[in-house]
Scaffold this motif. Structure first.
Motif, PDB file in Angstrom:
ATOM      1  N   ARG A  23     -32.788   0.785  21.183  1.00  0.00           N
ATOM      2  CA  ARG A  23     -31.447   1.386  21.009  1.00  0.00           C
ATOM      3  C   ARG A  23     -31.505   2.900  20.849  1.00  0.00           C
ATOM      4  NH1 ARG A  23     -27.165  -2.281  19.327  1.00  0.00           N
ATOM      5  NH2 ARG A  23     -27.346  -3.892  20.899  1.00  0.00           N
ATOM      6  N   GLN A  24     -32.512   3.540  21.501  1.00  0.00           N
ATOM      7  CA  GLN A  24     -32.668   4.977  21.307  1.00  0.00           C
ATOM      8  C   GLN A  24     -31.536   5.785  21.934  1.00  0.00           C
ATOM      9  OE1 GLN A  24     -36.539   5.711  23.011  1.00  0.00           O
ATOM     10  NE2 GLN A  24     -35.803   5.813  25.127  1.00  0.00           N
ATOM     11  N   ARG A  27     -25.354   5.666  19.193  1.00  0.00           N
ATOM     12  CA  ARG A  27     -24.357   6.360  18.377  1.00  0.00           C
ATOM     13  C   ARG A  27     -24.906   7.385  17.390  1.00  0.00           C
ATOM     14  NH1 ARG A  27     -21.384   0.729  17.141  1.00  0.00           N
ATOM     15  NH2 ARG A  27     -23.588   0.162  17.241  1.00  0.00           N
ATOM     16  N   TYR A  32     -24.370  11.559  22.639  1.00  0.00           N
ATOM     17  CA  TYR A  32     -23.878  10.247  23.092  1.00  0.00           C
ATOM     18  C   TYR A  32     -22.409  10.089  22.694  1.00  0.00           C
ATOM     19  CZ  TYR A  32     -23.175   5.151  23.135  1.00  0.00           C
ATOM     20  OH  TYR A  32     -22.679   3.884  23.353  1.00  0.00           O
ATOM     21  N   ARG A  36     -19.052   9.290  24.877  1.00  0.00           N
ATOM     22  CA  ARG A  36     -18.268   8.109  24.569  1.00  0.00           C
ATOM     23  C   ARG A  36     -16.811   8.472  24.318  1.00  0.00           C
ATOM     24  NH1 ARG A  36     -19.269   3.256  20.186  1.00  0.00           N
ATOM     25  NH2 ARG A  36     -17.335   3.821  19.213  1.00  0.00           N
ATOM     26  N   SER A  72     -27.510   0.300  29.297  1.00  0.00           N
ATOM     27  CA  SER A  72     -26.653  -0.771  29.795  1.00  0.00           C
ATOM     28  C   SER A  72     -26.539  -1.777  28.662  1.00  0.00           C
ATOM     29  CB  SER A  72     -27.266  -1.417  31.041  1.00  0.00           C
ATOM     30  OG  SER A  72     -26.325  -2.284  31.643  1.00  0.00           O
ATOM     31  N   ASP A  73     -26.182  -3.006  28.942  1.00  0.00           N
ATOM     32  CA  ASP A  73     -26.178  -4.028  27.898  1.00  0.00           C
ATOM     33  C   ASP A  73     -26.641  -5.355  28.487  1.00  0.00           C
ATOM     34  OD1 ASP A  73     -25.172  -4.196  24.920  1.00  0.00           O
ATOM     35  OD2 ASP A  73     -24.711  -6.111  25.860  1.00  0.00           O
ATOM     36  N   SER A 204     -33.025 -11.738  21.242  1.00  0.00           N
ATOM     37  CA  SER A 204     -32.645 -11.427  19.856  1.00  0.00           C
ATOM     38  C   SER A 204     -32.438 -12.670  19.013  1.00  0.00           C
ATOM     39  CB  SER A 204     -31.365 -10.607  19.850  1.00  0.00           C
ATOM     40  OG  SER A 204     -31.492  -9.541  20.742  1.00  0.00           O
ATOM     41  N   HIS A 317     -36.777  -3.363  15.319  1.00  0.00           N
ATOM     42  CA  HIS A 317     -35.495  -3.734  15.932  1.00  0.00           C
ATOM     43  C   HIS A 317     -34.771  -2.419  16.192  1.00  0.00           C
ATOM     44  CE1 HIS A 317     -32.034  -6.946  16.136  1.00  0.00           C
ATOM     45  NE2 HIS A 317     -32.443  -6.547  17.321  1.00  0.00           N
TER      46      HIS A 317
HETATM   47  O1  CP3 Z   1     -32.106   0.246  23.694  1.00  0.00           O
HETATM   48  C1  CP3 Z   1     -31.344   0.968  24.363  1.00  0.00           C
HETATM   49  O2  CP3 Z   1     -31.018   2.112  24.009  1.00  0.00           O
HETATM   50  C2  CP3 Z   1     -30.906   0.470  25.719  1.00  0.00           C
HETATM   51  C3  CP3 Z   1     -29.595  -0.055  25.848  1.00  0.00           C
HETATM   52  C4  CP3 Z   1     -29.235  -1.347  25.157  1.00  0.00           C
HETATM   53  C5  CP3 Z   1     -27.963  -1.555  24.575  1.00  0.00           C
HETATM   54  N1  CP3 Z   1     -27.895  -2.856  24.172  1.00  0.00           N
HETATM   55  C6  CP3 Z   1     -26.890  -0.551  24.477  1.00  0.00           C
HETATM   56  C7  CP3 Z   1     -25.799  -0.770  23.530  1.00  0.00           C
HETATM   57  C8  CP3 Z   1     -29.960  -2.529  25.040  1.00  0.00           C
HETATM   58  C9  CP3 Z   1     -31.381  -2.827  25.440  1.00  0.00           C
HETATM   59  C10 CP3 Z   1     -29.085  -3.471  24.419  1.00  0.00           C
HETATM   60  C11 CP3 Z   1     -29.492  -4.874  24.176  1.00  0.00           C
HETATM   61  C12 CP3 Z   1     -28.581  -5.794  23.465  1.00  0.00           C
HETATM   62  N2  CP3 Z   1     -27.222  -5.838  23.482  1.00  0.00           N
HETATM   63  C13 CP3 Z   1     -29.053  -6.860  22.678  1.00  0.00           C
HETATM   64  C14 CP3 Z   1     -30.509  -7.222  22.482  1.00  0.00           C
HETATM   65  C15 CP3 Z   1     -31.249  -6.327  21.583  1.00  0.00           C
HETATM   66  C16 CP3 Z   1     -30.906  -6.396  20.130  1.00  0.00           C
HETATM   67  O3  CP3 Z   1     -30.427  -5.375  19.603  1.00  0.00           O
HETATM   68  O4  CP3 Z   1     -31.144  -7.439  19.516  1.00  0.00           O
HETATM   69  C17 CP3 Z   1     -27.917  -7.536  22.186  1.00  0.00           C
HETATM   70  C18 CP3 Z   1     -27.931  -8.740  21.269  1.00  0.00           C
HETATM   71  C19 CP3 Z   1     -26.765  -6.885  22.720  1.00  0.00           C
HETATM   72  C20 CP3 Z   1     -25.318  -7.249  22.538  1.00  0.00           C
HETATM   73  C21 CP3 Z   1     -24.617  -6.127  21.896  1.00  0.00           C
HETATM   74  N3  CP3 Z   1     -24.215  -4.974  22.542  1.00  0.00           N
HETATM   75  C22 CP3 Z   1     -24.315  -5.959  20.526  1.00  0.00           C
HETATM   76  C23 CP3 Z   1     -24.576  -6.978  19.431  1.00  0.00           C
HETATM   77  C24 CP3 Z   1     -23.736  -4.682  20.368  1.00  0.00           C
HETATM   78  C25 CP3 Z   1     -23.367  -3.997  19.091  1.00  0.00           C
HETATM   79  C26 CP3 Z   1     -21.950  -3.987  18.754  1.00  0.00           C
HETATM   80  C27 CP3 Z   1     -21.712  -2.914  17.693  1.00  0.00           C
HETATM   81  O5  CP3 Z   1     -20.592  -2.421  17.660  1.00  0.00           O
HETATM   82  O6  CP3 Z   1     -22.628  -2.580  16.943  1.00  0.00           O
HETATM   83  C28 CP3 Z   1     -23.691  -4.095  21.657  1.00  0.00           C
HETATM   84  C29 CP3 Z   1     -23.148  -2.751  21.972  1.00  0.00           C
HETATM   85  C30 CP3 Z   1     -24.126  -1.724  22.408  1.00  0.00           C
HETATM   86  N4  CP3 Z   1     -25.118  -1.928  23.327  1.00  0.00           N
HETATM   87  C31 CP3 Z   1     -24.160  -0.355  21.993  1.00  0.00           C
HETATM   88  C32 CP3 Z   1     -25.197   0.248  22.706  1.00  0.00           C
HETATM   89  C33 CP3 Z   1     -25.607   1.688  22.682  1.00  0.00           C
HETATM   90  C34 CP3 Z   1     -23.187   0.317  21.048  1.00  0.00           C
HETATM   91  C35 CP3 Z   1     -21.987   0.703  21.842  1.00  0.00           C
HETATM   92  C36 CP3 Z   1     -21.141   1.718  21.178  1.00  0.00           C
HETATM   93  O7  CP3 Z   1     -20.410   1.336  20.257  1.00  0.00           O
HETATM   94  O8  CP3 Z   1     -21.180   2.889  21.598  1.00  0.00           O
END
Ligand code: CP3
Length: 341
Positions: A23-24, A27, A32, A36, A72-73, A204, A317
């Motif tokens: 998640r580097q 937010r 970033y 956004r 991406s996601d 996850s 994580h």
């Molecule tokens: O690691 C990275 O920087 C690469 C991009 C990436 C994101 N999500 C961007 C993101 C990766 C590899 C993920 C994987 C992901 N997404 C997982 C598996 C990894 C883990 O953390 O266990 C899961 C379960 C998801 C599903 C998901 N997407 C969740 C639970 C959330 C969080 C919701 C929240 O509000 O906290 C997201 C959103 C998300 N994906 C964000 C980012 C940067 C935050 C978006 C934002 O609010 O700007």
């Protein structure tokens, strides 16, 4: 040009232990948040290749990490398979339409891995703009973790609906997992064709399953993905990461290069089991990033354990949204400095 990150994935000698953070791109970075605010919506950000490329490269510029990970996601692929996705404040990702029966599985679009071309355009652009010595990691969710969202509709504490399927309707669940696995293999292959240097599969929610069910419903599908990718792209490292399964490590094996270790699993325990058969990636407790003293203690301990062994530094994580950027930078710098050979 050789990439330290890729060399470390294959257990080759490197001048220091490479480092990046899950998640580097996110937010905690003001740059970033600026984008956004401009774009307005997370999903729209992921669908715009220029934005994807810019955000992916932000942490490389800011922190000098050794690898970029595609912005991406894991839920974009199931969205393209036919489940509309939205992100709800305070809840996270939500699918309003979910998978309940055979006909829902049959209705899933098997052309999703082609429709999702905005990701491949993003990958091409990132690879063009990223420094030659930095690796680009492409990724997907594991079929099990992606399926938990497709069945539950959102993040869950109990996984009641999908776990009911595990025991009461395993045939239906395997049918769903097969379909997601097929799409995931094509999706990752296309990311490699577009320029991804390595790929990572995020599982996850693997730890939601008891041991035998974890291997049947999660790990076996991850292994299948890894085997397919390695057969076609032996030079592309495959990283597998299942969260919460440290106690199952004794039975973990497969054709992959790097195993992600979460922060719950002591890395000396993982090393004892795997020795140097895989590169271990991880695993500092992400909350340590709030204190420089805690970072120093965490990094020093891991570096000492992993000295002379196959290792990539990372968190156990994802990084949290309110971590000071300065502390993230301190972590990255310290990992390199302390391991320099
Ligand atoms: O690691 C990275 O920087 C690469 C991009 C990436 C994101 N999500 C961007 C993101 C990766 C590899 C993920 C994987 C992901 N997404 C997982 C598996 C990894 C883990 O953390 O266990 C899961 C379960 C998801 C599903 C998901 N997407 C969740 C639970 C959330 C969080 C919701 C929240 O509000 O906290 C997201 C959103 C998300 N994906 C964000 C980012 C940067 C935050 C978006 C934002 O609010 O700007």
């Amino acid at each position: 040009m050789s990439k330290i990150f890729i060399d470390a994935c294959f257990g080759k000698e490197t001048p220091y232990t490479p480092v990046w953070m899950m998640r580097q791109a996110g937010r905690y970075l003001p740059e970033y948040m600026e984008i956004r605010k401009k774009v307005g919506n997370f999903l729209d950000m992921t669908r715009n290749p220029e934005v994807v490329a810019e955000i992916t490269i932000q942490p490389v510029k800011r922190l000098d990490v050794d690898a970029a990970i595609l912005f991406s996601d894991i839920l974009n692929l199931p969205m393209e398979m036919g489940l509309p996705l939205r992100f709800e404040k305070g809840v996270g990702p939500v699918f309003d339409k979910t998978i309940n029966d055979e006909k829902d599985v049959e209705a899933l679009d098997e052309n999703a891995s082609e429709k999702i071309s905005y990701v491949y355009e993003g990958v091409k652009l990132i690879r063009k703009n990223l420094a030659d010595d930095k690796a680009l990691i492409g990724f997907s969710g594991s079929p099990w973790t992606v399926s938990t969202y497709m069945v539950e509709g959102r993040g869950s504490k109990q996984y009641a609906k999908i776990k009911k399927m595990v025991y009461a309707n395993p045939k239906l669940l395997h049918k769903l997992l097969d379909k997601v696995t097929n799409q995931t293999i094509k999706y990752l292959t296309n990311q490699i064709k577009a320029g991804a240097d390595a790929i990572m599969v995020f599982d996850s929610w693997g730890g939601a399953l008891e041991k035998e069910k974890f291997f049947e419903f999660s790990w076996n599908y991850m292994k299948q993905i890894a085997k397919d990718i390695k057969a076609n792209y032996p030079n592309v490292p495959v990283i597998l990461f299942s969260k919460g399964v440290g106690l199952y490590f004794n039975d973990i094996e497969g054709e992959f290069d790097v195993l992600g270790v979460d922060w719950n699993t002591p890395i000396d325990y993982a090393l004892e089991i795997f020795e140097d058969n895989y590169t271990l990636q991880g695993n500092m407790e992400p909350t340590r990033l709030y204190s420089k003293e805690a970072i120093k203690e965490g990094v020093t301990k891991i570096a000492k354990t992993m000295k002379g062994h196959r290792h990539i530094f990372n968190l156990g994580h994802g990084i949290l949204p309110d971590v000071p950027v300065e502390n993230a930078k301190y972590f990255v710098d310290l990992c390199k400095e302390i391991t320099r050979r």
